[in-house]
Scaffold this motif. Structure first.
Motif, mmCIF file in Angstrom:
data_model
loop_
_atom_site.group_PDB
_atom_site.id
_atom_site.type_symbol
_atom_site.label_atom_id
_atom_site.label_comp_id
_atom_site.label_asym_id
_atom_site.label_seq_id
_atom_site.Cartn_x
_atom_site.Cartn_y
_atom_site.Cartn_z
ATOM 1 N N HIS A 102 9.301 42.328 -9.221
ATOM 2 C CA HIS A 102 8.921 41.943 -7.860
ATOM 3 C C HIS A 102 8.904 40.420 -7.710
ATOM 4 O O HIS A 102 9.254 39.882 -6.648
ATOM 5 N N THR A 103 8.547 39.724 -8.789
ATOM 6 C CA THR A 103 8.425 38.268 -8.743
ATOM 7 C C THR A 103 9.751 37.562 -8.977
ATOM 8 O O THR A 103 10.088 36.603 -8.258
ATOM 9 N N TYR A 104 10.517 38.023 -9.966
ATOM 10 C CA TYR A 104 11.709 37.284 -10.395
ATOM 11 C C TYR A 104 13.031 37.938 -9.996
ATOM 12 O O TYR A 104 14.088 37.327 -10.167
ATOM 13 N N LEU A 105 12.987 39.183 -9.514
ATOM 14 C CA LEU A 105 14.205 39.853 -9.028
ATOM 15 C C LEU A 105 13.980 40.337 -7.596
ATOM 16 O O LEU A 105 14.137 41.510 -7.287
ATOM 17 N N PRO A 106 13.615 39.424 -6.696
ATOM 18 C CA PRO A 106 13.210 39.851 -5.352
ATOM 19 C C PRO A 106 14.356 40.151 -4.405
ATOM 20 O O PRO A 106 14.150 40.777 -3.364
ATOM 21 N N ASP A 107 15.573 39.698 -4.746
ATOM 22 C CA ASP A 107 16.704 39.874 -3.828
ATOM 23 C C ASP A 107 17.871 40.523 -4.552
ATOM 24 O O ASP A 107 17.894 40.648 -5.782
ATOM 25 N N MET A 108 18.866 40.955 -3.778
ATOM 26 C CA MET A 108 20.000 41.673 -4.347
ATOM 27 C C MET A 108 20.840 40.798 -5.273
ATOM 28 O O MET A 108 21.453 41.286 -6.221
ATOM 29 N N LYS A 109 20.874 39.495 -5.005
ATOM 30 C CA LYS A 109 21.682 38.594 -5.832
ATOM 31 C C LYS A 109 21.192 38.584 -7.275
ATOM 32 O O LYS A 109 21.992 38.533 -8.211
ATOM 33 N N SER A 110 19.884 38.651 -7.481
ATOM 34 C CA SER A 110 19.326 38.648 -8.835
ATOM 35 C C SER A 110 19.197 40.057 -9.407
ATOM 36 O O SER A 110 19.339 40.268 -10.617
ATOM 37 N N TYR A 111 18.945 41.029 -8.532
ATOM 38 C CA TYR A 111 18.690 42.405 -8.983
ATOM 39 C C TYR A 111 19.963 43.188 -9.305
ATOM 40 O O TYR A 111 20.038 43.885 -10.320
ATOM 41 N N LYS A 112 20.975 43.047 -8.471
ATOM 42 C CA LYS A 112 22.167 43.889 -8.577
ATOM 43 C C LYS A 112 22.901 43.758 -9.914
ATOM 44 O O LYS A 112 23.290 44.776 -10.505
ATOM 45 N N PRO A 113 23.107 42.527 -10.466
ATOM 46 C CA PRO A 113 23.785 42.438 -11.762
ATOM 47 C C PRO A 113 23.036 43.131 -12.891
ATOM 48 O O PRO A 113 23.656 43.761 -13.757
ATOM 49 N N LEU A 114 21.698 43.024 -12.892
ATOM 50 C CA LEU A 114 20.925 43.683 -13.937
ATOM 51 C C LEU A 114 20.963 45.199 -13.776
ATOM 52 O O LEU A 114 20.994 45.943 -14.763
ATOM 53 N N PHE A 115 20.948 45.658 -12.533
ATOM 54 C CA PHE A 115 21.107 47.093 -12.292
ATOM 55 C C PHE A 115 22.476 47.545 -12.791
ATOM 56 O O PHE A 115 22.622 48.638 -13.349
ATOM 57 N N GLY A 116 23.490 46.686 -12.610
ATOM 58 C CA GLY A 116 24.827 46.986 -13.123
ATOM 59 C C GLY A 116 24.851 47.095 -14.641
ATOM 60 O O GLY A 116 25.530 47.953 -15.204
ATOM 61 N N LEU A 117 24.073 46.237 -15.313
ATOM 62 C CA LEU A 117 24.017 46.293 -16.782
ATOM 63 C C LEU A 117 23.433 47.614 -17.268
ATOM 64 O O LEU A 117 23.941 48.213 -18.220
ATOM 65 N N ILE A 118 22.355 48.067 -16.615
ATOM 66 C CA ILE A 118 21.758 49.336 -17.033
ATOM 67 C C ILE A 118 22.700 50.492 -16.706
ATOM 68 O O ILE A 118 22.734 51.514 -17.409
ATOM 69 N N THR A 119 23.503 50.321 -15.648
ATOM 70 C CA THR A 119 24.522 51.329 -15.328
ATOM 71 C C THR A 119 25.553 51.409 -16.450
ATOM 72 O O THR A 119 26.006 52.492 -16.826
ATOM 73 N N PHE A 120 25.918 50.244 -17.007
ATOM 74 C CA PHE A 120 26.826 50.205 -18.154
ATOM 75 C C PHE A 120 26.245 50.959 -19.347
ATOM 76 O O PHE A 120 26.951 51.667 -20.064
ATOM 77 N N VAL A 121 24.942 50.770 -19.568
ATOM 78 C CA VAL A 121 24.280 51.443 -20.695
ATOM 79 C C VAL A 121 24.375 52.962 -20.540
ATOM 80 O O VAL A 121 24.692 53.690 -21.486
ATOM 81 N N ILE A 122 24.092 53.442 -19.333
ATOM 82 C CA ILE A 122 24.178 54.881 -19.071
ATOM 83 C C ILE A 122 25.614 55.370 -19.247
ATOM 84 O O ILE A 122 25.860 56.430 -19.839
ATOM 85 N N ALA A 123 26.569 54.596 -18.730
ATOM 86 C CA ALA A 123 27.982 54.973 -18.870
ATOM 87 C C ALA A 123 28.365 55.046 -20.344
ATOM 88 O O ALA A 123 29.056 55.976 -20.771
ATOM 89 N N GLY A 124 27.893 54.057 -21.128
ATOM 90 C CA GLY A 124 28.182 54.068 -22.563
ATOM 91 C C GLY A 124 27.617 55.284 -23.253
ATOM 92 O O GLY A 124 28.268 55.875 -24.128
ATOM 93 N N ARG A 125 26.415 55.669 -22.856
ATOM 94 C CA ARG A 125 25.807 56.876 -23.422
ATOM 95 C C ARG A 125 26.634 58.109 -23.098
ATOM 96 O O ARG A 125 26.841 58.979 -23.950
#
Length: 318
Positions: A102-125
């Motif tokens: 909530h403090t450091y990922l408040p907008d899509m510019k900061s949040y979306k890439p990290l969400f993409g990384l976790i998506t990669f992790v799921i895809a890898g699994r």
């Protein structure tokens, strides 16, 4: 239809259809529910408020745990002390993760890439689960599970309730060091391990607005060595605790939920969850996993590298 809190105008039919897909996938292969819900909020519905997307994702990941946890408890397929340790760690982690996000990922510019990384992790699994070695182990697990279910049915039919109780999870030692039996086998673990892992997983899942089962299931099965027959229930209860904590903390810090949108989403989730077990008889799981792995890989690339690709060749891939 305009959804004021979410800040988007989207057809309720689109919402229901996407969430039907999410419910179908999650009930069929047991993964990526929170990720696909997030993709729906970000890309399909076009939401721009990251701190609303996160708790709304997690609201949807609660549907399955709320329904399934009492069933697992009744069937004695839940290692309650382990789930409690995971849940207590999850409370700590969820508070930390939601605050950080909530403090450091408040907008899509900061949040979306990290969400993409976790998506990669799921895809890898998912790609890993398509390998022959993993599929062979899963077949063995399915055979063992089927044999266990048949044994339970036999004992119920014979009225041998005492023997039936001996099959389920039964603790002989509880505390920091725990020992329990299940189906005649003895298992031991130290409660500090699930507490620490529960906290770490909850930090990640709360920060990104996902459930966390994709990390808890491998931990319980591979590191603690629990049989898959009791892994699902144990992870489900801990997800219920940590996700509820995360949602509550987001709301406390000022995030809002669009209840009108959530209502349509739950309709789709419930329909999809009902259709999943029914239609999965006619769709090979390996094909669905393959399709989902491709989709999540593409989404991960788009979320993480999309801006660079657009800057380089002028094409937006997602």
């Amino acid at each position: 239809m305009e959804f004021h809190v979410a800040g988007v105008t989207v057809s309720p039919i689109i919402i229901i259809l996407w969430m039907l897909f999410v419910g179908f996938v999650f009930s069929t292969i047991g993964a990526a529910g929170g990720i696909l819900a997030g993709v729906g909020h970000i890309t399909v519905f076009g939401m721009k408020k990251a701190n609303i997307i996160k708790p709304m994702n997690q609201i949807l990941t609660l549907v399955s745990p709320i329904i399934s946890t009492p069933l697992y408890l009744r069937e004695k397929r839940l290692v309650v002390p382990a789930a409690v340790a995971l849940g207590l760690g999850g409370i700590v982690g969820a508070l930390i993760g939601s605050w950080l996000s909530h403090t450091y990922l408040p907008d899509m510019k900061s949040y979306k890439p990290l969400f993409g990384l976790i998506t990669f992790v799921i895809a890898g699994r998912l790609w890993y689960e398509l390998t022959p070695g993993f599929r062979e182990r899963q077949q063995a697990i399915k055979k063992a599970t089927k044999a266990f279910e048949n044994r339970v049915k036999e004992l119920k039919a014979a009225g041998k309730l005492n023997e039936l109780k001996e099959i389920g999870v039964k603790f002989t030692e509880m505390g920091i060091n725990n020992t329990f039996t299940f189906a005649g086998e003895t298992f031991r673990y130290n409660a500090l391990s699930p507490f620490i892992v529960g906290a770490l997983v909850a930090i990640i899942s709360a920060a990104l607005g996902v459930g966390g089962g994709f990390l808890l299931v491998p931990y319980l099965s591979s590191m603690l060595g629990f049989p898959m027959f009791i892994v699902a229930g144990t992870s489900t209860l801990s997800i219920l605790v940590s996700s509820a904590t995360s949602i509550g903390n987001y709301l406390r810090m000022g995030s809002n939920l669009d209840f009108a949108m959530i209502g349509f989403e739950l309709v789709g989730i419930l329909i999809g969850s009902y259709l999943g077990p029914t239609l999965s008889k006619y769709i090979k799981g390996v094909y669905l996993k393959g399709f989902l792995a491709v989709v999540l890989t593409y989404i991960g690339i788009g979320y993480v590298f999309g801006p660079m690709i657009k800057a380089a060749i002028g094409i937006s891939i997602i």
